[in-house]
Scaffold this motif. Structure first.
Motif, mmCIF file in Angstrom:
data_model
loop_
_atom_site.group_PDB
_atom_site.id
_atom_site.type_symbol
_atom_site.label_atom_id
_atom_site.label_comp_id
_atom_site.label_asym_id
_atom_site.label_seq_id
_atom_site.Cartn_x
_atom_site.Cartn_y
_atom_site.Cartn_z
ATOM 1 N N THR A 12 10.826 -10.500 -7.511
ATOM 2 C CA THR A 12 10.884 -11.855 -8.052
ATOM 3 C C THR A 12 10.187 -11.988 -9.405
ATOM 4 O O THR A 12 10.219 -13.055 -10.009
ATOM 5 C CB THR A 12 10.230 -12.847 -7.079
ATOM 6 O OG1 THR A 12 8.875 -12.445 -6.842
ATOM 7 C CG2 THR A 12 10.978 -12.878 -5.754
ATOM 8 N N ASN A 13 9.533 -10.929 -9.873
ATOM 9 C CA ASN A 13 8.808 -11.005 -11.146
ATOM 10 C C ASN A 13 9.512 -10.206 -12.238
ATOM 11 O O ASN A 13 8.890 -9.481 -13.017
ATOM 12 C CB ASN A 13 7.372 -10.513 -10.989
ATOM 13 C CG ASN A 13 7.293 -9.080 -10.470
ATOM 14 O OD1 ASN A 13 8.250 -8.565 -9.915
ATOM 15 N ND2 ASN A 13 6.156 -8.443 -10.659
ATOM 16 N N GLY A 14 10.822 -10.320 -12.282
ATOM 17 C CA GLY A 14 11.596 -9.623 -13.299
ATOM 18 C C GLY A 14 11.661 -10.392 -14.605
ATOM 19 O O GLY A 14 10.846 -11.285 -14.877
ATOM 20 N N LYS A 15 12.647 -10.092 -15.417
ATOM 21 C CA LYS A 15 12.760 -10.693 -16.748
ATOM 22 C C LYS A 15 13.181 -12.156 -16.682
ATOM 23 O O LYS A 15 12.838 -12.951 -17.548
ATOM 24 C CB LYS A 15 13.760 -9.896 -17.586
ATOM 25 C CG LYS A 15 13.316 -8.464 -17.855
ATOM 26 C CD LYS A 15 14.375 -7.687 -18.622
ATOM 27 C CE LYS A 15 13.931 -6.242 -18.840
ATOM 28 N NZ LYS A 15 14.977 -5.451 -19.546
ATOM 29 N N SER A 16 13.949 -12.524 -15.660
ATOM 30 C CA SER A 16 14.401 -13.907 -15.519
ATOM 31 C C SER A 16 13.541 -14.635 -14.500
ATOM 32 O O SER A 16 13.219 -14.086 -13.444
ATOM 33 C CB SER A 16 15.866 -13.939 -15.075
ATOM 34 O OG SER A 16 16.286 -15.267 -14.843
ATOM 35 N N PHE A 17 13.162 -15.869 -14.808
ATOM 36 C CA PHE A 17 12.260 -16.609 -13.926
ATOM 37 C C PHE A 17 12.962 -17.110 -12.666
ATOM 38 O O PHE A 17 12.304 -17.495 -11.707
ATOM 39 C CB PHE A 17 11.637 -17.795 -14.673
ATOM 40 C CG PHE A 17 12.531 -18.982 -14.819
ATOM 41 C CD1 PHE A 17 12.462 -20.037 -13.922
ATOM 42 C CD2 PHE A 17 13.472 -19.044 -15.837
ATOM 43 C CE1 PHE A 17 13.292 -21.131 -14.050
ATOM 44 C CE2 PHE A 17 14.309 -20.134 -15.974
ATOM 45 C CZ PHE A 17 14.221 -21.184 -15.079
#
Length: 362
Positions: free
Chosen positions: A114-119
């Motif tokens: 859940t902590n990728g490039k997209s929120f």
């Protein structure tokens, strides 16, 4: 009385108008599972609003099917056809999607974070095997347990693939990890102050050493007769002794091995380890001398020494910047100036231990 009733009616209508036009959320879909999914106040749709705080944290009008939507947990939900995270439809396999007790998010094809490039979009962990992906060691304590994962072939640190044997790999403390073959440095940050950057790297540094493995504290580890550290500028230090009879922990940066002080991975045999103590910040002392970052402050008067900042100190005779004398500075009136990181003594202004301008009248 009539005027009062009219004013009251206007106020009530005003408040109802605010409620109607500004409030976006109504009742929670399932308050036991989530405090972030709501029915819209006016429309027939699902709204995602973190903790219901739409005014500060915003809200998202989801295209979930209202009749069948149910939260899975605070941020996840599903309807008859799709999985949602933060109210947004996710590209996952609906039938096999799951979030296990370790908060591993996966389906038959992928493991997700859940902590990728997209929120608001889940991101795939490249190459992770969803069938075997799991906590590296469920017995690890607190935050450390949730930093380490493995699958049948790979070790992951904070969901990043690293080198290491998943069958034998384990972290010793916050800075050191080992497997059957190698010792690893766990590097969380590089740089100092405003230039410090988070990197979260685990780097293979040294072949494994024979001997029992013990954490000394969160930054040092003992392997046999060797002491290892990994928070130094070199990012890895190793010191081997003939024998180790006793180790004394002082703090995160300092340990004493028998009669030798190790500070930030560096040996200081010239410092008396038995009487060594931290005074404040990077200042320390033993029975003979006072030190800054374990470097002797030459000529300092022990009895009148006083720390005045994290880098400056004074005694009866001199001002010191780190471990060096500030030439010409008056210790009796040396003080911080109004400008950041600038000091003065009535005659001159100083920065980083050097005079930069005069205060004397022209």
């Amino acid at each position: 009385m009539k005027v009062f009733l009219i004013v009251s009616a206007i106020i009530i209508l005003f408040l109802l108008g605010i409620r109607y036009f500004l409030f976006k959320i109504g009742d929670p879909v399932n308050a036991k599972l989530s405090n972030s999914y709501f029915h819209h106040y006016r429309k027939n749709l699902i709204v995602y609003s973190p903790m219901g705080n739409w005014f500060e944290l915003g809200y998202f009008e989801s295209d979930a099917d209202v009749a069948t939507f149910q939260p899975i947990n605070i941020d996840f939900g599903k309807d008859k056809n799709n999985i949602f995270w933060k109210g947004k439809k996710q590209s996952v396999d609906y039938d096999t999607f799951e979030i296990d007790d370790s908060y591993i998010i996966k389906d038959k094809n992928h493991v997700y974070i859940t902590n990728g490039k997209s929120f608001d979009l889940l991101e795939i962990i490249d190459g992770a095997d969803p069938k075997t992906y799991q906590l590296l060691d469920a017995s690890l304590k607190d935050y450390r347990r949730n930093n380490w994962f493995k699958d049948a072939h790979t070790v992951y640190y904070k969901n990043k693939k690293i080198e290491g044997d998943p069958k034998t790999f384990h972290p010793v403390n916050d800075m050191i990890a080992v497997d059957a073959n190698f010792i690893y440095a766990i590097i969380s940050y590089r740089g100092e102050g405003l230039e410090m950057l988070g990197v979260d790297e685990v780097i293979q540094k040294h072949k494994m050493i024979e001997g029992e493995i013990h954490p000394i504290n969160e930054s040092y580890a003992q392997i046999g007769n060797t002491v290892v550290s990994a928070f130094t500028n070199a990012e890895f230090e190793i010191h081997t002794f003939d024998t180790i009879k006793r180790i004394r922990k002082i703090d995160y940066w300092n340990v004493i091995v028998d009669h030798i002080l190790i500070n930030k991975g560096v040996l200081y045999p010239e410092i008396d380890a038995e009487s060594f103590e931290i005074i404040e910040n990077d200042f320390s002392r033993d029975k003979n001398s006072i030190y800054y970052c374990c470097k002797k402050i030459v000529g300092v008067e022990y009895s009148s020494f006083k720390i005045i900042s994290d880098k400056y100190s004074v005694d009866r005779k001199n001002v010191y910047f780190r471990n060096a004398i500030v030439k010409g500075a008056n210790p009796e009136i040396f003080q911080s100036a109004s400008e950041y990181d600038v000091w003065e003594d009535g005659q001159n202004r100083y920065k980083d231990g050097k005079a930069i301008s005069s205060l004397s009248k022209k």
